[in-house]
Design a protein around this motif. Structure first.
Motif, short mmCIF file in Angstrom:
data_model
loop_
_atom_site.label_atom_id
_atom_site.label_comp_id
_atom_site.label_asym_id
_atom_site.label_seq_id
_atom_site.Cartn_x
_atom_site.Cartn_y
_atom_site.Cartn_z
N HIS A 108 45.51 48.41 33.81
CA HIS A 108 46.13 47.43 34.70
C HIS A 108 46.21 46.07 34.02
CE1 HIS A 108 44.92 50.52 37.62
NE2 HIS A 108 45.80 49.99 38.44
N ARG A 109 47.13 45.25 34.50
CA ARG A 109 47.27 43.87 34.05
C ARG A 109 46.97 42.94 35.23
NH1 ARG A 109 50.80 40.38 30.47
NH2 ARG A 109 51.24 38.53 31.72
N LEU A 110 45.99 42.05 35.04
CA LEU A 110 45.63 41.06 36.05
C LEU A 110 46.19 39.72 35.59
CD1 LEU A 110 44.00 40.25 38.60
CD2 LEU A 110 42.06 39.83 37.06
N ASP A 111 47.19 39.20 36.31
CA ASP A 111 47.82 37.94 35.92
C ASP A 111 47.00 36.75 36.40
OD1 ASP A 111 50.26 38.67 34.50
OD2 ASP A 111 50.85 39.64 36.38
N PRO A 112 47.21 35.57 35.79
CA PRO A 112 46.43 34.39 36.18
C PRO A 112 46.55 34.04 37.67
CG PRO A 112 47.52 33.99 34.08
CD PRO A 112 48.04 35.31 34.59
N THR A 157 33.37 38.30 31.28
CA THR A 157 32.52 39.47 31.18
C THR A 157 32.72 40.32 32.42
OG1 THR A 157 30.24 40.24 30.80
CG2 THR A 157 30.51 38.34 32.23
N ASN A 158 32.09 41.49 32.47
CA ASN A 158 32.34 42.40 33.59
C ASN A 158 31.11 43.21 33.94
OD1 ASN A 158 32.83 44.12 31.09
ND2 ASN A 158 32.94 45.68 32.70
N LYS A 159 31.10 43.69 35.17
CA LYS A 159 30.16 44.71 35.62
C LYS A 159 30.85 45.52 36.71
CE LYS A 159 25.79 45.73 37.87
NZ LYS A 159 24.73 45.25 38.77
N GLY A 160 30.87 46.85 36.51
CA GLY A 160 31.50 47.71 37.51
C GLY A 160 32.96 47.34 37.69
N LEU A 161 33.34 46.95 38.90
CA LEU A 161 34.71 46.59 39.22
C LEU A 161 34.91 45.07 39.27
CD1 LEU A 161 35.51 49.21 42.01
CD2 LEU A 161 36.69 48.98 39.82
N THR A 162 33.95 44.31 38.81
CA THR A 162 34.00 42.86 38.94
C THR A 162 34.17 42.18 37.58
OG1 THR A 162 32.54 42.99 40.85
CG2 THR A 162 32.84 40.83 39.88
N LEU A 163 35.12 41.25 37.50
CA LEU A 163 35.30 40.40 36.34
C LEU A 163 34.71 39.02 36.65
CD1 LEU A 163 39.00 41.17 35.32
CD2 LEU A 163 36.96 41.75 33.99
N HIS A 164 33.90 38.50 35.74
CA HIS A 164 33.28 37.19 35.90
C HIS A 164 33.78 36.26 34.80
CE1 HIS A 164 29.98 38.25 38.88
NE2 HIS A 164 30.52 39.42 38.57
N THR A 165 34.01 35.01 35.14
CA THR A 165 34.52 34.02 34.20
C THR A 165 33.61 32.80 34.18
OG1 THR A 165 36.74 34.71 34.89
CG2 THR A 165 36.58 32.77 33.49
N SER A 223 47.59 38.51 40.72
CA SER A 223 48.32 39.76 40.99
C SER A 223 47.92 40.83 39.98
CB SER A 223 49.83 39.51 40.93
OG SER A 223 50.22 39.02 39.66
N LEU A 224 47.85 42.07 40.46
CA LEU A 224 47.41 43.20 39.65
C LEU A 224 48.50 44.26 39.62
CD1 LEU A 224 44.81 44.37 38.19
CD2 LEU A 224 44.41 45.63 40.32
N THR A 225 48.92 44.67 38.41
CA THR A 225 49.95 45.69 38.26
C THR A 225 49.44 46.79 37.35
OG1 THR A 225 50.96 44.45 36.44
CG2 THR A 225 51.86 44.10 38.64
N LEU A 251 37.94 43.89 41.54
CA LEU A 251 39.17 44.66 41.48
C LEU A 251 39.11 45.84 42.44
CD1 LEU A 251 39.71 44.70 37.62
CD2 LEU A 251 40.50 43.03 39.30
N PRO A 252 40.25 46.38 42.87
CA PRO A 252 40.25 47.51 43.81
C PRO A 252 39.70 48.77 43.17
CG PRO A 252 42.47 47.03 43.04
CD PRO A 252 41.62 45.90 42.56
#
Length: 292
Positions: free
Chosen positions: A81-85, A35-43, A88-90, A54-55
């Motif tokens: 963007h793609r966030l890899d396991p 799930t997410n809020k703002g710039l943050t992904l939570h697992t 890394s973020l591209t 995320l930046p």
């Protein structure tokens, strides 16, 4: 709180309650809940939460999805963007080559084989961000490059749609069509629409009221799941196998739902004795098999 019903364990977040303010919900290939809020992904994995911020270059997260390889595709208002396991973020490349104007992304969906689908508003040149002046676009990325996909006939893009990809590579779209919910499926033969004659109408007659979230997901068996829109504060969540409907939690107001790799359907809903309480339910594969 966060609940998982239908198993031996009940999970609750001991700290801040994520049910109160988190936006999108997705289930990864390992069964973890995102799930997410703002710039943050939570697992939520193995009974506990972790998070990654995320930046600022990503922008506020408007949607995301988890790919079969565990990577997370994250859409900001004007970025992808793609966030890899490995963390890394591209940034996705090549989107601008397909369009003449800037694209405001609102949906991202990752299907079989890691194929990425996005929708958004291509703003007319000279219009400012946030202005609803432009054309709706559906784009597909297969690893080699982006391509524009033709619009399904009869599906209105005036409203935000929902996307869901099947394990076999088909794409479903759910969108509001006036006083009814429209479903369309894209496969190798093209688009197929589902409307009044297919029993879809009743589930969309109250969409447009602010508390109904229009959410579409596809299960591993290829069935489409969409939020119900019943009278008052109910409606539940409905399963559509391209021939008939089956409704679950019809006494609950469903805000969102996500489906795990084993076919369990996680449902975020409120209702019952405490209308302000929001809980997370799970509809198990056994419960689905017993009603289909």
């Amino acid at each position: 709180g966060l609940l998982r019903l239908g198993g031996e364990a009940t999970y609750r977040d001991p700290g801040r309650d994520p049910m109160d303010y988190y936006a999108e919900w997705r289930v990864g290939p390992d069964g973890a809940l995102w799930t997410n809020k703002g710039l943050t992904l939570h697992t939520f994995r193995d009974g506990s939460w972790s998070w990654q911020r995320l930046p600022r270059s990503v922008g506020a997260i408007v949607d995301f999805d988890v790919a079969p390889d565990g990577a997370v595709w994250v859409a900001g208002l004007a970025s992808l963007h793609r966030l890899d396991p490995d963390g890394s973020l591209t940034s996705a490349e090549g989107l601008g080559e397909m369009l003449s104007g800037d694209l405001e992304i609102d949906l991202v969906e990752v299907g079989a084989g890691g194929v990425v689908w996005i929708t958004g508003l291509e703003r007319d040149l000279g219009t400012a961000a946030g202005e609803d002046a432009g054309s709706r676009r559906l784009l597909r990325y297969d690893g080699d490059g982006w391509m524009l996909v033709g619009d399904p006939e009869g599906v209105s893009w005036a409203q935000r749609a929902s996307l869901a990809a099947t394990p076999s590579g088909e794409l479903w779209i759910a969108t509001e069509l006036g006083d009814r919910l429209g479903l369309a499926r894209l496969d190798d033969a093209g688009w197929t629409g589902y409307g009044k004659a297919d029993g879809v109408t009743g589930w969309g007659q109250h969409f447009g009221v602010w508390f109904f979230s229009q959410v579409l997901e596809v299960a591993p068996d290829g069935a489409a799941w969409v939020n119900g829109a019943g009278d008052g504060m109910g409606g539940g969540v409905a399963r559509f196998d391209a021939s008939s409907w089956e409704t679950y939690l019809d006494d609950r107001l469903v805000h969102d739902h996500a489906i795990g790799p084993e076919g369990a359907v996680w449902v975020r809903a409120s209702g019952g004795a405490d209308i302000e309480r929001v809980d997370l339910y799970v509809i198990t594969p056994e419960a689905i098999a017993a009603t289909t």
